[in-house]
Design a protein around this motif. Structure first.
Motif, mmCIF file in Angstrom:
data_model
loop_
_atom_site.group_PDB
_atom_site.id
_atom_site.type_symbol
_atom_site.label_atom_id
_atom_site.label_comp_id
_atom_site.label_asym_id
_atom_site.label_seq_id
_atom_site.Cartn_x
_atom_site.Cartn_y
_atom_site.Cartn_z
ATOM 1 N N LYS A 193 -1.148 4.823 -0.500
ATOM 2 C CA LYS A 193 -1.808 5.213 0.746
ATOM 3 C C LYS A 193 -0.797 5.656 1.798
ATOM 4 N N THR A 194 0.303 4.934 1.882
ATOM 5 C CA THR A 194 1.329 5.281 2.866
ATOM 6 C C THR A 194 1.902 6.660 2.566
ATOM 7 N N GLU A 251 -1.223 9.345 2.922
ATOM 8 C CA GLU A 251 -1.962 9.458 4.172
ATOM 9 C C GLU A 251 -1.095 9.145 5.384
ATOM 10 N N GLY A 252 -0.504 7.940 5.382
ATOM 11 C CA GLY A 252 0.226 7.512 6.577
ATOM 12 C C GLY A 252 1.393 8.423 6.906
ATOM 13 N N LEU A 253 2.032 8.969 5.871
ATOM 14 C CA LEU A 253 3.210 9.809 6.111
ATOM 15 C C LEU A 253 2.936 11.257 5.709
ATOM 16 N N VAL A 254 1.678 11.677 5.925
ATOM 17 C CA VAL A 254 1.249 13.005 5.484
ATOM 18 C C VAL A 254 2.067 14.130 6.123
ATOM 19 N N ALA A 255 2.681 13.847 7.265
ATOM 20 C CA ALA A 255 3.437 14.886 7.971
ATOM 21 C C ALA A 255 4.816 15.132 7.353
ATOM 22 N N ASN A 256 5.153 14.373 6.319
ATOM 23 C CA ASN A 256 6.536 14.383 5.838
ATOM 24 C C ASN A 256 6.747 15.018 4.465
ATOM 25 N N PRO A 315 0.821 -1.223 0.000
ATOM 26 C CA PRO A 315 0.000 0.000 0.000
ATOM 27 C C PRO A 315 0.849 1.265 0.000
ATOM 28 N N THR A 344 11.222 4.549 6.262
ATOM 29 C CA THR A 344 10.265 3.450 6.370
ATOM 30 C C THR A 344 10.413 2.602 5.113
ATOM 31 N N LEU A 345 10.368 1.296 5.295
ATOM 32 C CA LEU A 345 10.572 0.415 4.159
ATOM 33 C C LEU A 345 9.402 -0.553 4.057
ATOM 34 N N LEU A 346 8.901 -0.720 2.855
ATOM 35 C CA LEU A 346 7.779 -1.636 2.642
ATOM 36 C C LEU A 346 8.173 -2.680 1.616
ATOM 37 N N VAL A 395 10.345 13.876 8.811
ATOM 38 C CA VAL A 395 9.920 13.700 10.200
ATOM 39 C C VAL A 395 10.098 12.251 10.650
ATOM 40 N N VAL A 396 9.601 11.314 9.865
ATOM 41 C CA VAL A 396 9.505 9.925 10.321
ATOM 42 C C VAL A 396 10.812 9.151 10.178
#
Lengths: 444, 444
Positions: free
Chosen positions: A143-144, A147-152, A140, A299-301, A295-296
């Motif tokens: 979406k990530t 949405e999930g990382l919207v702060a970045n 996903p 992240t690895l998917l 910020v985060v």
């Protein structure tokens, strides 16, 4: 479920993914309906050949060879465009949007080439266009990112976005075989698209990189502005020498934004990455995407990037979002507001000059095994401004040639191109020099 | 931004995460406001000690030592509960929900213990309760589970959910040092929570496993029904021998549902996993979660599980979803409908008997180095029904003892417990026998 709204779905294209979507919605309908609070009806699927045998069998009334019987059917709420290609798919998508339908797609080439037009059309019609399945299949990632990382903000996104070439590279590495020896198996397994260039020359992954670059940075990059190289010219020897040096070769998409000078670099090419990196463990048909956010952190998917079920999973998650949107949820992407966002994200951003992109390099040369050849070659490197880090020579007694393998310290594309040019002109160099980039992943 | 709705945010708790949220919203306010289509106002933060020095400095008017000045402020739309603990946090959350506020939290202990009550309260008030930051920090695991992979049921979810213990295990492995030698550094770095048992005895990760199990399977598991073991008793020798056998030791949460007999197993314990697994590469403070869905196959997410910025990133993504929800989007989780979903997901599901859970095992014994001891020990294993796979003996000439390390073939917890019981009773066994499980990840 009495009194629940019924959402009607039509599917354009009933190949691998279309059949997967139909099958899984049918099998899991009760659970999905509970989850979404609506009833779901699979209305019909459009195919080009009604007589073709398919794994998922449909009643005659559910199949049509007229795609307009879907995009023009006033009862249908959601159209899944799964025919691929960019001509008919574009036409049908625009028509479906104009008819007020929500469209879900797995078509990366279409978005890459016509995303701007399609997003604008959806916005104009006040409907939504979902495309999670277009990048990295079951992962996903859209979406990530949205949405999930919207702060970045994202200085770096890179990853393995084409399962077929990753399958070939993995087997070359594990079995010591050549590209030609593996590609046949990949074809037999149905892994290689009909237009082979999409997988083998990097275009499929390049399409996906363009989509990710737009989502992260609000800028549509043209394929012809990008460095795009596939895996055809990689030899078993390249893989073996990379391994000796502690690297694996992976086909990487790299999307790098420099927030200081506001330049964006989007490229797709095979690269040597350190075996210890998690990305190097992403093998066979799997895809992997690494996102570094301000910020985060990183992240690895990792997950299945293609195949019937993984892609169907992504299409169904988009159908779920589409159902939400139809029921009045603000959509995740396409609205007047969002157009602003993406425009502002990309404002003042320019494409990095390809020649300025920095990297360390790997070179392979075939030379006549004669006196003084090494001096000439190393002079060519140093004249181009490249500094050699490692060198190995394999002699081939059969024809008196030798293969020279080099790695260099970090330099840039301009210097690398200059080196290729100088090496080509050397008399003892008897094959076109071959170059790979070395990708140094940042510390997580 | 004229005419845009203003969304007002209050923060309970101004420790590491609270300050991170404040700082990042302040710094990225313009981008966030564009993205969300609203104006954002940070109203105030509640602390227990006004005089304490903090990295992020606030005007006096923005700080209060009265948390009710936030949860009862009629102007505040979103309350971020970042105080931790379960007593005051529960009280304030219930009050905020009763006051019609949307609540965002990073508090895994609170949800684990009172999730059912809090979700019910949110549902009753018609508001939403968001908790992305409660599991795996910056990794958008909740969103992935609920939205991105909505088409799936999950036979297996497992992963590394506690960064502190992973940091300690990673350094033990890399440096060959003991738990005691590393834990001090972890304390110095501020990695160990004030209540050390949360990190070192596995409770923090167990809380997170309970939340994931509920989201995937609709069942609240009590901590006292779970196998929960931390990392305190792992020695440098265990790590070294595991490494010799090709394994790393990781603290794993395992959530396994058997869809045939409808049993669910939720457990948290250190385990040996093969070095080649991607999960084994998730080192230091990183978390990793592997989700196997019946449609999508296995997807793996890796990222920062804790720390100011990663957790703030997750809280801010929840604030974004909260803003959407306030503007009328159907929420992702809590509604009458969703209560049904989760109830139905968990219907007929029973907890697997802990004794029936299958695994291969690793045993460490300290024995007096005397004749016949090995025969006694191996008899104890075979009497318990365990079949030994590998064995190694380290003699310790200093005190005439020896350490025996064994691995077994796959068996179950009942047989392992029986073996421990029999071994304890053997006269030459001079230390409590120690056991670790061997986790065989399924093929991706």
């Amino acid at each position: 479920m009495e009194g629940k709204r019924k959402i009607r779905i039509g599917i354009l294209g009933f190949g691998t993914v279309g059949q997967g979507v139909w099958k899984h919605i049918k099998e899991d309908r009760a659970a999905l309906e509970r989850r979404l609070g609506v009833k779901l009806e699979l209305v019909r699927a459009a195919v080009s050949d009604l007589s073709k045998k398919r794994g998922v069998k449909l009643a005659k009334s559910k199949l049509t060879d007229d795609p307009y019987a879907i995009v023009d059917d006033p009862k249908i709420d959601i159209v899944c465009e799964l025919i691929g290609g960019t001509k008919l798919a574009r036409k049908l998508t625009l028509r479906a949007l104009a008819n007020g339908k929500t469209v879900v797609t797995a078509n990366k080439a279409l978005i890459c080439e016509h995303g701007d037009e399609l997003f604008t059309a959806a916005r104009k019609e006040g409907v939504h266009y979902f495309f999670e399945a277009s990048v990295a299949g079951g992962i996903p990632i859209i979406k990530t990112l949205r949405e999930g990382l919207v702060a970045n903000r994202f200085p770096l996104i890179y990853g393995i976005l084409n399962g077929t070439s990753n399958y070939i590279l993995t087997r070359m590495e594990r079995e010591g075989l050549s590209f030609e020896e593996i590609v046949g198996d990949a074809r037999d397994l149905g892994y290689v698209e009909a237009d082979e260039s999409l997988d083998l020359d990097g275009w499929d992954a390049a399409h996906k990189a363009v989509i990710l670059a737009y989502l992260a940075h609000g800028k549509w990059v043209n394929l012809d502005e990008m460095l795009v190289e596939g895996i055809r010219n990689i030899t078993a020897r390249d893989v073996a020498y990379a391994s000796e040096l502690g690297y694996k070769i992976k086909l990487l998409a790299v999307i790098a934004r420099n927030f200081n000078d506001e330049t964006l670099s989007v490229r797709l090419h095979p690269a040597l990455i350190k075996k210890g990196e998690i990305m190097a463990q992403v093998d066979m048909v799997f895809n992997g995407v690494s996102l570094t956010g301000d910020v985060v952190g990183t992240t690895l998917l990792v997950g299945r990037g293609a195949g019937q079920d993984a892609t169907a999973s992504a299409v169904i998650s988009d159908i779920a979002d589409a159902v939400h949107a139809i029921q009045g949820a603000p959509g995740p992407l396409i609205s007047e507001e969002d157009e602003d966002i993406y425009r502002q994200l990309g404002e003042g951003l320019t494409l990095a000059k390809p020649k300025s992109v920095e990297s360390a390099y790997y070179f392979r040369l075939r030379v006549r095994d004669e006196k003084g050849v090494l001096a000439k070659v190393t002079k060519a490197f140093s004249d181009a401004g490249l500094s050699v880090a490692t060198m190995i020579q394999h002699e081939e007694p059969s024809d008196g040639s030798a293969v020279l393998l080099f790695t260099t310290h970090v330099s840039n594309e301009a210097a690398a191109a200059k080196a290729i040019n100088k090496l080509e002109q050397l008399d003892p160099v008897i094959e076109a020099p071959f170059l790979l980039r070395i990708f140094n992943a940042p510390e997580m």
